[in-house]
Enzyme design. Sequence first.
Site, PDB file in Angstrom:
ATOM      1  N   GLY A 112     -27.735   3.729  63.269  1.00  0.00           N
ATOM      2  CA  GLY A 112     -26.671   3.145  62.475  1.00  0.00           C
ATOM      3  C   GLY A 112     -26.579   3.757  61.095  1.00  0.00           C
ATOM      4  O   GLY A 112     -27.060   4.872  60.859  1.00  0.00           O
ATOM      5  N   LEU A 113     -25.979   3.002  60.186  1.00  0.00           N
ATOM      6  CA  LEU A 113     -25.778   3.535  58.837  1.00  0.00           C
ATOM      7  C   LEU A 113     -27.055   3.401  58.007  1.00  0.00           C
ATOM      8  O   LEU A 113     -27.144   2.579  57.103  1.00  0.00           O
ATOM      9  CB  LEU A 113     -24.618   2.820  58.141  1.00  0.00           C
ATOM     10  CG  LEU A 113     -23.212   3.192  58.628  1.00  0.00           C
ATOM     11  CD1 LEU A 113     -22.163   2.614  57.687  1.00  0.00           C
ATOM     12  CD2 LEU A 113     -23.033   4.702  58.721  1.00  0.00           C
ATOM     13  N   HIS A 114     -28.043   4.228  58.310  1.00  0.00           N
ATOM     14  CA  HIS A 114     -29.275   4.209  57.519  1.00  0.00           C
ATOM     15  C   HIS A 114     -29.142   5.228  56.387  1.00  0.00           C
ATOM     16  O   HIS A 114     -28.053   5.748  56.125  1.00  0.00           O
ATOM     17  CB  HIS A 114     -30.494   4.465  58.412  1.00  0.00           C
ATOM     18  CG  HIS A 114     -30.497   5.784  59.091  1.00  0.00           C
ATOM     19  ND1 HIS A 114     -31.096   6.886  58.538  1.00  0.00           N
ATOM     20  CD2 HIS A 114     -29.948   6.181  60.263  1.00  0.00           C
ATOM     21  CE1 HIS A 114     -30.927   7.914  59.356  1.00  0.00           C
ATOM     22  NE2 HIS A 114     -30.227   7.511  60.407  1.00  0.00           N
ATOM     23  N   ALA A 115     -30.242   5.512  55.718  1.00  0.00           N
ATOM     24  CA  ALA A 115     -30.155   6.274  54.467  1.00  0.00           C
ATOM     25  C   ALA A 115     -29.451   7.622  54.598  1.00  0.00           C
ATOM     26  O   ALA A 115     -28.599   7.958  53.790  1.00  0.00           O
ATOM     27  CB  ALA A 115     -31.558   6.467  53.892  1.00  0.00           C
ATOM     28  N   CYS A 147     -25.626   7.384  55.169  1.00  0.00           N
ATOM     29  CA  CYS A 147     -25.005   6.825  53.967  1.00  0.00           C
ATOM     30  C   CYS A 147     -24.902   7.892  52.885  1.00  0.00           C
ATOM     31  O   CYS A 147     -23.877   8.042  52.227  1.00  0.00           O
ATOM     32  CB  CYS A 147     -25.796   5.629  53.431  1.00  0.00           C
ATOM     33  SG  CYS A 147     -25.686   4.196  54.486  1.00  0.00           S
TER      34      CYS A 147
END
Lengths: 94, 574
Positions: A13-16, A19
């Site tokens: 998913g939208l991890h570091a 992002c």
Amino acid sequence: MIEHRITITNDHGLHARPCTMIVKAAIKYRSDFQIILESEDMYINGKSVLSMLQLAAPKGTELVLKADGVDEEYLMEEIVRMFEENFEKEKLQA
Amino acid sequence: MRILTGIGVSPGVAIGKAFVREPQKFNVQCRHIETHTIEDEKNRFFDSIKKTVQDIEHLITTLSFSIEDQEILETHKMILLDPELEINVLGEIEAELVCLEFALYNYFTGVIDVFDNMENEYFSQRAIDFKEVAHRLLNYLSGETDAYIEELSGEHILLMEEMPPSKVTEFAAHDVPGICAVKGSKTSHSAIIARSIGIPMVIGIPNLLKKAVEGETVIVDGRNGLVIFSPDEDTLKKYKKYRWRQIKHKDDLKYLTGKPAITRDGVRIKILNNIEFPKELDLIKQNGADGVGLFRTEFLYIDKKELPDETFQYNIYREIAEKLHPNPLVIRTFDLGGDKLSGFLNIKQERNPNLGCRGIRLSLQYTDIFRIQLRAILRAAVSGNISVMFPMITGLDDYRAAMKILRKVRAELVAEGIECSESLSVGVMIEVPSAAILADQLAKECDFFSIGTNDLIQYTLAVDRDADNVARYYSGYHPAVLHLIEITVNSAKKANIPVSICGEMASERDFIPFLIGLGIRQLSVSPSMTLITKEQVMKLDSNALAGIIPEVKSRGSITEEQEYLKQWRTEHEY
């Protein structure tokens, strides 16, 4: 103003890393950029890595991307491509 | 006894007590401010963000970690530049009339709390990034991060997260005998400096700080990349003996300090030094080198974090040249990749910086930077024995383009009535295979060659010397590398210009006979290797060396070359 509906397909998913990639890309453009998580009624600034991380959006989450400004189409094209490529392309290049 | 394995970046053995330098904790007081100082507080915010971002960019470019590490640092940079951070912190300063530190502390505590409480572990881990960024900012603002250095002494082995390049000389000044760090690379600046000073250093040990106990006995084995905690008696004895021999050998060599390096049959070999910082001048004197064969000028950028102006550079070049006089100072113009200058120049990130815009290419593209450096060098050359050389030259076109600028700069100085050198000698670094192949052509136009073996090996064998998984391909004993060195030396001899060798091969015991046998008369080595190199040279008889070259040429593999040269040396050591 343009909108694009998208589903997160990369594993974590939208991890570091995603992002950071999104913000790095988005801040190049003049248009405003929002990411909306409709199910939670969350509207966040797509140029803020903090806000995006706080979404903590895992794989399978459906998001609405919203760009507004003179270069909105270019911004949207680049960001959508990142999602579609599961944020992999840059990793391979690095 | 616990043995951890890392990468040895500076050889030698050190024994001492563990001094663990943990990443810091912060403690913030709430200070109230007056309405009229709000602007000052805001300016401090912008200043601290700018400096911290620069620090991070500096880390990204100068210390080559893994891609993961670079990505983490990129994330940290984005956290610092996050519009939410700015809005929230400046908003709190203005609304609550509190100092910047307190506003930052509140903001980050809140954010860290949110992440700590996330259910998805993958996301909750991100709290660590915000903690690190908060540390960086608050440390910068408190300015007290260096107090621990005063506690260091000759019995402390320093264990840290990462070694700040600017600090290694300070540690050396406190007699710290050895250094270990979690992160870093063999070519990082701190490693280069540690080698130059001669402090054993091991890096790349992920769980170093967790495994260490403050104050316990620790051995740093820089040659084998080992860190040994609470060694058993036998191990300690073995290393003490080794260290004793090392110290004794160093002491034994001291008598060579003032002596010239002359082979047994009377051939004078100049032993020069590679240096990076003006501070290293003392080391040159101590070790009795014949001058500086390679002055890397990159530090002018890397330490200062801003474009160094002409006067600043001029003063440094002049000071070093005057101190060395009449011995030579060879200045290499900036050998930076565009990635290292992202703070000043608008350069696109390159997929392959080693094959990108670096060295002379960068100088020819950003001529303002190049011109300022050449002006400073031409002016300083009046005061000492200075020459200049260009890095990353691939052939005559680069060389001529650089010379055109040099001539123009000199004409400008003359027109302005500023004193400058009329007869600066100009050399070419031979570090790209094409330059070695075309050495004949280059030798007709330039004044000297300097063979940079580190890059020559890398570019000839297409191997990144920092990449662990291909490290075995990186070898100066590869016949192709030896062949290119030979071509270069022969071309220089034919044109009757001097050729020196700088790079780690110049101080390898097995390699020196080959180099002298080829006809090289100048070796430029790290200051700490000066005496050992001298000793090696003085054991040789140049008449006996002529036979080495055809033998080397008849062998076709790395292993054969290496074995032959090693065997030759052991058989001929007197």
